[in-house]
Design an enzyme around this catalytic site. Structure first.
Site, mmCIF file in Angstrom:
data_model
loop_
_atom_site.group_PDB
_atom_site.id
_atom_site.type_symbol
_atom_site.label_atom_id
_atom_site.label_comp_id
_atom_site.label_asym_id
_atom_site.label_seq_id
_atom_site.Cartn_x
_atom_site.Cartn_y
_atom_site.Cartn_z
ATOM 1 N N HIS A 194 0.840 -1.204 0.000
ATOM 2 C CA HIS A 194 0.000 0.000 0.000
ATOM 3 C C HIS A 194 0.880 1.260 0.000
ATOM 4 O O HIS A 194 1.991 1.233 0.527
ATOM 5 C CB HIS A 194 -0.918 -0.044 1.237
ATOM 6 C CG HIS A 194 -1.875 1.089 1.297
ATOM 7 N ND1 HIS A 194 -1.532 2.333 1.795
ATOM 8 C CD2 HIS A 194 -3.169 1.161 0.902
ATOM 9 C CE1 HIS A 194 -2.583 3.123 1.692
ATOM 10 N NE2 HIS A 194 -3.594 2.444 1.164
ATOM 11 N N ASP A 320 -11.329 2.165 -1.422
ATOM 12 C CA ASP A 320 -10.436 3.010 -0.627
ATOM 13 C C ASP A 320 -11.212 3.799 0.429
ATOM 14 O O ASP A 320 -10.887 4.944 0.738
ATOM 15 C CB ASP A 320 -9.583 3.942 -1.496
ATOM 16 C CG ASP A 320 -8.190 4.155 -0.917
ATOM 17 O OD1 ASP A 320 -7.945 3.710 0.212
ATOM 18 O OD2 ASP A 320 -7.364 4.776 -1.591
HETATM 19 C C1 1DF Z 1 -5.181 8.913 1.182
HETATM 20 C C2 1DF Z 1 -5.349 8.010 0.135
HETATM 21 C C3 1DF Z 1 -4.769 8.451 2.443
HETATM 22 C C4 1DF Z 1 -5.114 6.683 0.347
HETATM 23 C C5 1DF Z 1 -4.561 7.096 2.645
HETATM 24 O O1 1DF Z 1 -4.128 6.610 3.821
HETATM 25 C C6 1DF Z 1 -4.790 6.181 1.608
HETATM 26 C C7 1DF Z 1 -5.403 10.304 0.960
HETATM 27 C C8 1DF Z 1 -3.571 7.502 4.776
HETATM 28 O O2 1DF Z 1 -6.232 10.653 0.094
HETATM 29 O O3 1DF Z 1 -4.767 11.134 1.625
HETATM 30 O O4 1DF Z 1 -4.693 4.889 1.862
HETATM 31 N N1 1DF Z 1 -5.164 5.853 -0.789
HETATM 32 O O5 1DF Z 1 -4.861 4.648 -0.732
HETATM 33 O O6 1DF Z 1 -5.426 6.366 -1.912
HETATM 34 MN MN MN Z 2 -5.478 3.232 0.506
#
Ligand code: 1DF
Ligand code: MN
Length: 358
Positions: A194, A320
């Site tokens: 991730h 997500d």
């Molecule tokens: C965000 C996106 C934050 C994802 C995440 O974890 C995350 C974000 C802190 O938009 O700031 O897992 N993502 O996987 O796209």
């Molecule tokens: Mn994510």
């Protein structure tokens, strides 16, 4: 056909009933004490710039999106399930939110990963039809991480492993971490790689443009982390290991031709000691050792390309939640121009097979 609006307009509609299950595979949670621990890391000034940029924002901003995320990421009961029902999500595959324990010192990381995994396993026991769990690990201590993968698989009912791109600037391509891959392969646990924010050596030009987060920095660092496992020979050593990348494979499918060409050329010219011949081409590992999800990308054209490149059995659905909780995206994906059995593979059966659900 030219698609004008890539992001679907807000309609206020709810997804229709469909004849496949929707299994969302990159869904985040935070135990109740995680944010206190993150606040402490921030207050101590010990965290790197990427963590600080991300979590100082999410923990303090009063804008609507961070408030929504703060509120719902901590719920593993009625509120989350109500959102799942409203969006037509049958099952969430849950993982500790990024960067999990990878920002803590090693001992804290090992013990917090255990307690977060216990906490998640309890939630899965309360809602066995709705939740599936992935084991969080602390790469800071690879021996303990390997033990936690075993405990997750044999005692907690976990269906995979979650780990974020780098750990305080170190990547899993370093052989000192490979006990983690040995355990994942031995217990048949796919490893979801991730995103997290780029590490200090990389982040400055991202930060100055506001591009360090999910908009781009996450994907660059995570694509790099995945590519490094390939070029380091992780999959020659662990040929049955399966990894998962979100966000359409963090753009790697689109790079595949260039990776094959330049990897072969670089190896032939013996340019780097760190780039040696592999048993297969980089694109072969992508297609045989990786699954990808569409997390954050409800875009049919990209999904269809990924299906053509990876095979329809290796592209899966993810929302997500709660970072990108958009019902119109579910509707857009339901409406993809795609054979019914392929759509079912995307939303349901690929995840069932990989995570051994049901
Ligand atoms: C965000 C996106 C934050 C994802 C995440 O974890 C995350 C974000 C802190 O938009 O700031 O897992 N993502 O996987 O796209
Ligand atoms: Mn994510």
């Amino acid at each position: 056909m030219l698609q004008k609006d890539l992001v679907p307009p807000h309609t206020g509609q709810r997804p229709a009933k469909v004849d496949y299950k929707r299994i969302a595979t990159e869904e985040a949670f935070a135990p109740p004490d995680l944010f206190d621990m993150y606040r402490k890391v921030l207050a101590d000034g010990k965290a790197d710039a990427g963590f600080t940029s991300l979590w100082a924002f999410y923990l303090s901003s009063e804008a609507a999106r961070p408030q929504h995320i703060r509120k719902y990421i901590q719920d593993l009961d009625a509120a989350r399930i109500a959102h799942m029902d409203e969006a037509g999500i049958d099952v969430q595959v849950l993982s500790l939110t990024s960067p999990g324990v990878q920002v803590f010192d090693a001992d804290t990381a090992v013990s917090y990963a255990r307690s977060a995994n216990d906490y998640l396993a309890e939630a899965v026991r309360r809602h066995p039809a709705r939740f599936v769990g992935l084991t969080a690990i602390a790469p800071q201590n690879p021996t303990e991480a390997a033990k936690e993968i075993e405990r997750g698989a044999t005692q907690l009912g976990m269906k995979g492993v979650i780990v974020n791109s780098h750990t305080q600037g170190e990547y899993l391509s370093d052989p000192k971490f490979w006990d983690i891959f040995a355990a994942a392969e031995a217990f048949d646990m796919p490893v979801y790689l991730h995103p997290s924010s780029p590490p200090p050596k990389m982040i400055e030009p991202f930060m100055e443009a506001g591009l360090d987060g999910a908009i781009y920095g996450f994907g660059v660092d995570t694509g790099l982390a995945a590519l490094r496992t390939i070029t380091a020979g992780v999959f020659d050593r662990f040929p049955r290991l399966q990894m998962i990348l979100g966000h359409m494979g963090e753009a790697l499918p689109y790079w595949a031709y260039r990776l094959d060409y330049m990897h072969a050329a670089t190896v032939r010219s013996q340019r780097y000691a760190s780039m040696q011949a592999l048993q297969r081409r980089p694109s072969d590992y992508l297609r045989e050792n990786f699954y990808i999800t569409n997390s954050g990308v409800a875009w049919e054209q990209a999904i269809r390309f990924a299906q053509e490149f990876m095979g329809v059995d290796r592209v899966m659905y993810a929302m997500d939640y709660p970072y990108q909780h958009v019902l119109d995206e579910v509707i857009a994906l339901d409406n993809m121009n795609m054979a019914p059995e392929i759509k079912k593979a995307f939303f349901q059966t690929n995840a069932e097979r990989l995570f051994k659900i049901g």
